[in-house]
Design a protein around this motif. Structure first.
Motif, PDB file in Angstrom:
ATOM      1  N   GLU A   1       0.802  -1.223   0.000  1.00  0.00           N
ATOM      2  CA  GLU A   1       0.000   0.000   0.000  1.00  0.00           C
ATOM      3  C   GLU A   1       0.834   1.271   0.000  1.00  0.00           C
ATOM      4  OE1 GLU A   1      -2.651  -0.639   3.257  1.00  0.00           O
ATOM      5  OE2 GLU A   1      -4.034  -1.883   2.088  1.00  0.00           O
ATOM      6  N   LYS A   2       2.140   1.144   0.231  1.00  0.00           N
ATOM      7  CA  LYS A   2       3.032   2.303   0.130  1.00  0.00           C
ATOM      8  C   LYS A   2       3.412   2.605  -1.313  1.00  0.00           C
ATOM      9  CE  LYS A   2       5.140   1.607   4.690  1.00  0.00           C
ATOM     10  NZ  LYS A   2       6.384   1.243   5.426  1.00  0.00           N
ATOM     11  N   SER A   3       3.163   1.633  -2.201  1.00  0.00           N
ATOM     12  CA  SER A   3       3.537   1.805  -3.604  1.00  0.00           C
ATOM     13  C   SER A   3       2.534   2.702  -4.318  1.00  0.00           C
ATOM     14  CB  SER A   3       3.587   0.433  -4.299  1.00  0.00           C
ATOM     15  OG  SER A   3       3.698   0.588  -5.696  1.00  0.00           O
ATOM     16  N   THR A   4       3.044   3.635  -5.090  1.00  0.00           N
ATOM     17  CA  THR A   4       2.182   4.515  -5.876  1.00  0.00           C
ATOM     18  C   THR A   4       1.764   3.855  -7.189  1.00  0.00           C
ATOM     19  OG1 THR A   4       4.135   5.552  -6.890  1.00  0.00           O
ATOM     20  CG2 THR A   4       3.233   6.593  -4.911  1.00  0.00           C
ATOM     21  N   SER A   5       2.362   2.698  -7.507  1.00  0.00           N
ATOM     22  CA  SER A   5       2.049   2.020  -8.767  1.00  0.00           C
ATOM     23  C   SER A   5       0.904   1.028  -8.636  1.00  0.00           C
ATOM     24  CB  SER A   5       3.294   1.294  -9.301  1.00  0.00           C
ATOM     25  OG  SER A   5       4.303   2.215  -9.649  1.00  0.00           O
ATOM     26  N   VAL A   6       0.631   0.576  -7.407  1.00  0.00           N
ATOM     27  CA  VAL A   6      -0.449  -0.384  -7.176  1.00  0.00           C
ATOM     28  C   VAL A   6      -1.705   0.370  -6.769  1.00  0.00           C
ATOM     29  CG1 VAL A   6      -1.230  -2.348  -5.814  1.00  0.00           C
ATOM     30  CG2 VAL A   6       1.165  -2.201  -6.531  1.00  0.00           C
TER      31      VAL A   6
END
Length: 376
Positions: free
Chosen positions: A55-60
Motif C-alpha cells: 500500500e506504500k507503492s504509488t504504482s499499485v
C-alpha cells in the motif's frame, strides 16, 4: 487495450513483494508512454506484512488480502488447518478475479500466490509466474501447472522443469528496484560519515531481520576486521535488541546499524566487498552494482536449501566466495576476506558479478512481457 486490469499475486516476505513492486513501477511507466489506462490490483496475504508494504507503492491501485495457508513438504498437524485456509483462499481468489476481470495474472511467488493462480486457470485468465531462486520453490512448481509463461532468473534453472513446462520458460533475470541502477556512492559515503576511504569498505548484511551466524562472526573477529576494513554492519533488529551495546560501538572503522532501507542502494554503491546471506534479491542487488561477495548461505536445515543453490551458482560463475557448513567459521572468513584485500581479485569478482545484470533491466523486460500479453 485502452483500459485494462492486471492482477499481481505474491507475498509472505519482502523477497516476494519488492521485486514485484519494481515490475509494477516499470509497468506503470510503460502504460503511461503507450497511453494505456491500467489498473494494478495486488492479491496478497490478509495477515502479515503484505498490505503494509504494497500500500506504500504509488504504482499499485488496490491491495486485496486473501486467506493463506503454508505449503509444507513434511508432516505437520498444521497442514490440516492450512488446507482449509488454502481452500478458502482459492474460493476468495475465484470470486475476486471474476469481479475485477484482469487480462492476466502475474505471480511473484510465495504460498499466497497459489490460490490466485489456481483460480485464474479455472477462469481461463493467462498466468505468468516468476522464480527468483536458482532452484524453483514449491509454490512455483505448483503455479507452473497453471502458467502460460514461466519466467526464470537463470538459464540453468530450466533443467528443473519437465520438457512440457520447460517449453513455457523464459529467462528474464531477477527484478531489482530501479534505484539500485542509479545509486550514488558519494551519497553512501556521506550517510556513513566516511570522509577518507583509506581501507576497503566491507558492508555486512543478513536481511532485514539480520543473520545471527554472520553477526556473531563479525563480533568474534572485530579487531581483525577493523584493522583491515571499514566495516558497515547491518545487525537486524533481533540481534540489536539482544546486544544493544553493539550499536554504541561506533568508531572510525566500525559503523553498526540496526537496519538500512532507503539508504541501502547508496551504501552498497560505495562498498568494496559485501558479506551476506544468499537470498536471491540481495544477490541481484549486489550484481547490478558489480560487487564482489562473500556469501554465508542459510543452510538447508533452516530453509529448503535455496540459498545454498543460489550461492553455489554465483561461486561457479566467479562472482562470489562461498562459506557453508563447517567452512563458515572465523578461519575461513578471514581467509576469504583477506584474499579480497587484493584489488585485482576484487576487480575480477566484480566483473563476473556485474555480468549477471548485463542487458535490459529484468523488471522492465517483464513489464514489457505483461503489457504485450495483455494485448492478446
Amino acid at each position: 487495450m485502452n483500459n485494462i486490469t492486471i492482477a499481481f499475486a505474491g507475498g509472505g516476505t519482502g523477497g516476494h513483494i519488492y521485486p514485484g513492486l519494481a515490475i509494477a513501477d516499470e509497468l506503470r511507466e510503460l502504460a503511461k508512454q503507450k497511453s494505456v489506462d491500467i489498473k494494478i490490483v495486488w492479491i496478497g496475504n490478509k495477515k502479515g506484512m503484505d498490505s503494509s508494504i504494497v500500500e506504500k507503492s504509488t504504482s499499485v491501485d488496490e491491495f486485496r488480502g486473501i486467506s493463506c495457508g503454508k505449503l509444507r513438504r513434511y508432516f505437520s498437524f498444521s497442514n490440516v488447518l492450512d488446507a482449509f485456509k488454502i481452500v478458502i483462499g482459492c474460493v476468495s481468489s475465484y470470486f475476486l478475479l471474476k469481479k475485477i476481470k484482469p487480462v492476466l495474472l502475474f505471480s511473484k511467488g510465495g504460498f499466497v500466490s497459489v490460490p490466485p493462480c489456481f483460480a485464474a486457470k479455472l477462469l481461463k485468465i493467462p498466468v505468468y509466474t516468476h522464480e527468483c531462486d536458482f532452484t524453483p520453490g514449491l509454490a512455483t512448481r505448483i503455479n507452473s501447472r497453471f502458467a502460460t509463461k514461466i519466467l526464470l532468473s537463470y538459464e540453468a534453472t530450466k533443467k528443473y522443469f519437465s520438457s512440457d513446462k520447460a517449453a513455457k520458460t523464459l529467462v528474464t533475470g531477477n527484478p531489482v528496484r530501479p534505484v539500485f541502477y542509479s545509486a550514488d556512492s558519494g551519497e553512501g559515503l556521506k550517510y556513513l560519515g566516511i570522509e577518507e576511504h583509506t581501507k576497503p569498505i566491507l558492508v555486512v548484511v543478513g536481511g532485514s531481520l539480520g543473520a545471527r551466524q554472520i553477526n556473531e562472526l563479525v563480533l568474534e573477529n572485530m579487531k581483525w576486521l577493523t584493522d583491515n576494513f571499514i566495516v558497515v554492519h547491518q545487525t537486524g533488529k533481533a540481534f540489536a535488541d539482544e546486544h544493544p551495546d553493539v550499536l554504541t560501538m561506533t568508531s572510525e572503522n566500525y559503523k553498526p546499524y540496526q537496519f538500512i532501507y532507503n539508504e541501502m542502494p547508496s551504501v552498497l554503491s560505495c562498498a568494496d566487498i559485501v558479506l551476506s546471506r544468499a537470498g536471491a534479491n540481495s544477490l541481484w542487488e549486489c550484481a547490478v552494482m558489480g560487487k564482489p561477495m562473500v556469501l554465508i548461505p542459510l543452510s538447508s536445515k533452516g530453509s529448503r536449501g535455496d540459498q545454498v543453490d543460489n550461492a553455489e551458482y554465483f561461486e561457479k560463475q566467479g562472482a562470489a566466495i562461498v562459506l557453508k557448513g563447517s567452512d563458515a567459521d572465523s578461519e575461513h572468513l578471514k581467509a576469504a576476506l583477506g584474499s579480497l584485500l587484493d584489488g585485482e581479485k576484487r576487480k575480477s569478482l566484480a566483473e563476473k558479478s556485474r555480468a549477471f545484470s548485463s542487458g535490459e533491466r529484468p523488471a522492465l523486460r517483464i513489464a514489457k512481457l505483461l503489457l504485450e500479453g495483455s494485448d492478446k
